[in-house]
Design a protein around this motif. Structure first.
Motif, mmCIF file in Angstrom:
data_model
loop_
_atom_site.group_PDB
_atom_site.id
_atom_site.type_symbol
_atom_site.label_atom_id
_atom_site.label_comp_id
_atom_site.label_asym_id
_atom_site.label_seq_id
_atom_site.Cartn_x
_atom_site.Cartn_y
_atom_site.Cartn_z
ATOM 1 N N LEU A 1 -7.579 -24.255 -25.620
ATOM 2 C CA LEU A 1 -7.915 -22.948 -25.077
ATOM 3 C C LEU A 1 -6.699 -22.026 -25.032
ATOM 4 O O LEU A 1 -6.781 -20.843 -25.388
ATOM 5 N N THR A 2 -5.566 -22.560 -24.600
ATOM 6 C CA THR A 2 -4.344 -21.752 -24.506
ATOM 7 C C THR A 2 -3.946 -21.205 -25.862
ATOM 8 O O THR A 2 -3.575 -20.027 -26.000
ATOM 9 N N ARG A 3 -4.011 -22.049 -26.878
ATOM 10 C CA ARG A 3 -3.639 -21.604 -28.229
ATOM 11 C C ARG A 3 -4.519 -20.439 -28.668
ATOM 12 O O ARG A 3 -4.026 -19.417 -29.166
ATOM 13 N N ALA A 4 -5.830 -20.582 -28.493
ATOM 14 C CA ALA A 4 -6.748 -19.509 -28.889
ATOM 15 C C ALA A 4 -6.534 -18.260 -28.046
ATOM 16 O O ALA A 4 -6.569 -17.129 -28.559
ATOM 17 N N MET A 5 -6.298 -18.431 -26.746
ATOM 18 C CA MET A 5 -6.112 -17.287 -25.861
ATOM 19 C C MET A 5 -4.868 -16.482 -26.231
ATOM 20 O O MET A 5 -4.902 -15.249 -26.302
ATOM 21 N N LEU A 6 -3.763 -17.156 -26.482
ATOM 22 C CA LEU A 6 -2.526 -16.442 -26.781
ATOM 23 C C LEU A 6 -2.599 -15.745 -28.132
ATOM 24 O O LEU A 6 -2.184 -14.588 -28.281
ATOM 25 N N TRP A 7 -3.112 -16.442 -29.144
ATOM 26 C CA TRP A 7 -3.195 -15.822 -30.464
ATOM 27 C C TRP A 7 -4.182 -14.667 -30.486
ATOM 28 O O TRP A 7 -3.917 -13.607 -31.056
#
Length: 290
Positions: free
Chosen positions: A220-226
């Motif tokens: 989730l963090t990866r998708a949120m930041l990108w």
């Protein structure tokens, strides 16, 4: 795709390593390599035991020296040689962009261990990776204008976000090849290492993530930041943040994260990326090529 011919794929202790494996051609990029790398990212995403991915090159000369300018199959180098009049035809699609979009969609953290020359697509394929570590032997080059073409692999979207517009313009407009220390100063790479220390440093970073964090939280963090950093208003991020916090707070991972902290022990997170992503994921519609 179980039998790779131009890459190596291995998983050890929760870390997948993708090695570009054409050392006789300085790991030059081909259509076959693109397909095999995309398949390897599929395999890593589908394997709950994989917690992080390292991408590197074989040999000590190159990470990837760009597109193969003398392909064995006699195909045209930069684009399809077919007679095409409709530019929305999928045959027009850039092969480097197919790879970078696949990496962009990955649910696992991706670390580039740049062991040598990284030119053309060898540089742009790294941009959707989350961390870039470089050897002192590494060289980078966004050389497209010196080959009569333009930046590819969606790098006009990724590169300015990573290093700023002015730095992106300079590297792309001059097309010069530059050393690892300039890449570090310009914000392209996280750190520079002696050649023998490069893979251990990448592994240590992957290990820190794998040993201490919850896989669903990382996905989730990866998708949120990108994705959220490119939206037009912070409210878009707030909507996603709120849904993510609300659903994750009720999941087993949050209970384990609190319990392991209070009990001063290593966490054992129960949730899996394959089965326990929240219902609102993905919160975007993936655009088609038109």
């Amino acid at each position: 795709m179980a039998d790779y011919t131009q890459i190596l794929y291995a998983v050890k202790d929760g870390i997948a390593t993708i090695t570009l494996n054409r050392p006789e051609k300085m790991n030059a990029y081909t259509g076959t390599m693109q397909q095999e790398m995309c398949a390897a990212f599929d395999a890593a995403d589908d394997d709950d035991d994989v917690r992080a991915i390292i991408v590197t090159g074989s040999g000590d000369r190159a990470f990837c020296a760009g597109a193969d300018l003398t392909p064995d199959d006699d195909r045209q180098v930069f684009a399809s040689g077919d007679d095409i009049t409709d530019l929305s035809d999928s045959r027009v699609r850039d092969g480097g962009g197919r790879l970078t979009l696949r990496i962009f969609q990955c649910k696992k953290p991706v670390i580039a261990a740049v062991n040598g020359a990284a030119v053309g697509v060898g540089a742009t394929m790294q941009l959707p990776m989350d961390f870039r570590l470089a050897s002192t032997n590494a060289r980078f080059g966004f050389v497209f204008a010196r080959r009569g073409i333009v930046p590819e692999a969606a790098s006009s979207w990724f590169l300015p976000r990573l290093v700023g517009m002015q730095q992106a313009m300079e590297w792309c407009m001059t097309g010069r090849v530059f050393k690892a220390d300039e890449a570090l100063a310009g914000g392209l790479v996280r750190s520079v290492h002696a050649p023998e220390d490069l893979l251990p440093a990448a592994t240590a970073l992957a290990r820190e993530i794998a040993d201490n964090t919850a896989p669903v939280s990382i996905a989730l963090t990866r998708a949120m930041l990108w994705r959220n950093s490119a939206t037009e208003h912070p409210m878009m991020a707030h909507r996603v943040d709120s849904r993510a916090i609300f659903t994750r707070a009720r999941a087993g991972d949050a209970k384990e994260g609190i319990a392991s902290f209070l009990e001063k022990r290593a966490p054992i997170y129960p949730d899996k990326v394959s089965t326990d992503m929240p219902d609102f994921f993905p919160w975007w519609e993936e655009p088609d090529y038109q």
